[in-house]
Design a protein around this motif. Sequence first.
Motif, short mmCIF file in Angstrom:
data_model
loop_
_atom_site.label_atom_id
_atom_site.label_comp_id
_atom_site.label_asym_id
_atom_site.label_seq_id
_atom_site.Cartn_x
_atom_site.Cartn_y
_atom_site.Cartn_z
N ARG A 14 3.81 0.69 -14.64
CA ARG A 14 3.72 -0.98 -14.88
C ARG A 14 4.21 -1.55 -13.40
NH1 ARG A 14 6.36 -1.22 -19.00
NH2 ARG A 14 8.55 -1.73 -18.60
N ALA A 15 5.26 -1.02 -12.73
CA ALA A 15 5.56 -1.56 -11.53
C ALA A 15 4.46 -1.51 -10.49
CB ALA A 15 7.09 -0.86 -10.83
N MET A 16 3.97 -0.25 -10.51
CA MET A 16 2.93 -0.09 -9.50
C MET A 16 1.79 -1.00 -9.74
SD MET A 16 0.73 3.34 -8.85
CE MET A 16 -0.11 3.47 -10.40
N LYS A 17 1.43 -1.17 -10.89
CA LYS A 17 0.19 -2.23 -11.18
C LYS A 17 0.58 -3.69 -10.86
CE LYS A 17 -2.13 0.76 -14.63
NZ LYS A 17 -2.43 0.88 -16.11
N GLU A 18 1.79 -4.06 -11.45
CA GLU A 18 2.09 -5.39 -11.69
C GLU A 18 2.65 -6.27 -10.31
OE1 GLU A 18 4.88 -6.02 -14.72
OE2 GLU A 18 3.34 -5.81 -16.50
N ARG A 19 3.12 -5.23 -9.51
CA ARG A 19 3.85 -5.53 -8.30
C ARG A 19 2.97 -4.91 -6.89
NH1 ARG A 19 9.03 -7.19 -7.20
NH2 ARG A 19 9.67 -7.13 -5.16
N TYR A 20 2.24 -4.00 -6.96
CA TYR A 20 1.79 -3.34 -5.76
C TYR A 20 0.15 -3.34 -6.15
CZ TYR A 20 6.55 -2.53 -4.85
OH TYR A 20 8.06 -2.17 -4.95
N GLY A 62 0.88 -1.19 0.14
CA GLY A 62 -0.07 -0.06 -0.19
C GLY A 62 0.64 1.32 0.02
N VAL A 63 2.00 1.19 0.87
CA VAL A 63 2.82 2.44 0.91
C VAL A 63 3.45 2.64 -0.62
CG1 VAL A 63 4.79 3.57 1.82
CG2 VAL A 63 3.16 2.38 3.36
N MET A 64 4.14 1.60 -0.97
CA MET A 64 4.72 1.78 -2.05
C MET A 64 3.73 2.08 -3.47
SD MET A 64 7.78 1.28 -2.02
CE MET A 64 8.09 1.16 -3.74
N ARG A 65 2.43 1.58 -3.62
CA ARG A 65 1.52 2.06 -4.42
C ARG A 65 1.19 3.61 -4.39
NH1 ARG A 65 -1.91 -1.77 -3.29
NH2 ARG A 65 -3.09 -0.44 -2.03
N ASN A 66 1.07 3.97 -3.46
CA ASN A 66 0.73 5.52 -3.16
C ASN A 66 2.27 6.23 -3.40
OD1 ASN A 66 -1.99 6.20 -2.04
ND2 ASN A 66 -1.34 4.41 -1.01
N GLN A 67 3.37 5.66 -3.15
CA GLN A 67 4.40 6.29 -3.44
C GLN A 67 4.74 6.40 -4.92
OE1 GLN A 67 7.36 8.10 -1.49
NE2 GLN A 67 7.08 8.94 -3.68
N LEU A 68 4.64 5.48 -5.54
CA LEU A 68 4.76 5.39 -7.03
C LEU A 68 3.72 6.14 -7.57
CD1 LEU A 68 5.72 1.66 -8.01
CD2 LEU A 68 7.21 3.82 -7.16
N GLY A 69 2.62 6.18 -7.16
CA GLY A 69 1.42 7.05 -7.74
C GLY A 69 1.71 8.37 -7.53
N GLN A 70 2.59 8.76 -6.50
CA GLN A 70 2.99 10.12 -6.28
C GLN A 70 3.95 10.65 -7.33
OE1 GLN A 70 2.72 12.51 -2.60
NE2 GLN A 70 4.93 12.80 -2.55
#
Length: 279
Positions: free
Chosen positions: A264-270, A172-180
């Motif tokens: 892609r990293a956000m979707k596939e990994r997080y 969750g933290v990484m998803r939001n970080q990559l989203g930022q």
Amino acid sequence: MVNIRSLDPSASPLDYYGSELRRLREEANLSQAELGSVLFCTASLIGQIETAKKVPTRQFSERLDAALLTGGVFSRLVGLVLKSQLPTWFQPYAELEAKATYISTYQSQLVYGLLQTAAYARVVLSVENPGRLDEMVAARMERQRILEREHPPVLCVVLDEAVLYREIGGAGVMRNQLGQLLGFRDHPWVQVQVLPFAVGQHPGLLGSFNLLRFEDDPDILYTESYDSGHMTANSQVIRTQSVSYARLQASALSREDSAALIERAMKERYGHQPGPAVA
């Protein structure tokens, strides 16, 4: 009788903030409980800030200014308070960072501090500062305000691809970080590029570094060791590292391709979509 701690306003920005809060609250004939009620917080919190046991946030300071009609005194002062919470060895760099007109950074391990979410920063800072997390996170968020100025610095960031896959704080933290990070893809003064694994050896293998440029002062190179920061204005060192950074930028993916890789990293990994910001 309540034992009121005596503060020396000159001891630190935090002590000065607390003494001013107490003085202006008493001038307004408000008890700690009454002011807390206005600010939607406890009397205990007011007391802790007045005695320099708790660091105020910017939001608290803005509400305090409105409640006591101070004309923005605490909103201006809180910046100094939060800056004083940074590690002593890091404060000189933070002051220069705030004055720079152009910031170039290569990051091999982590997202650069100016682009971190609060949740990501909290996990990173917890490694060495478990007892002062609230203060340290607030200080890091305060640093980011330079990007909101009317004339912000140009910020160029090259992130090693490893940064995208090093799971800091959970999915969750990484998803939001990559989203930022994706939120900066169209920012006029911020450029984020990813240096892909496929590049192999590159000029950043010795570690992360920052280059600061100023309108009227010499350029600065900043690097960190385990518990200290190192700055130099040596012209030959600056020249060498500037060439290294240019090569890193040339080897990195374009801004658009970098955004595609981050997404892609956000979707596939997080997970599929960035969720609500995690505080």
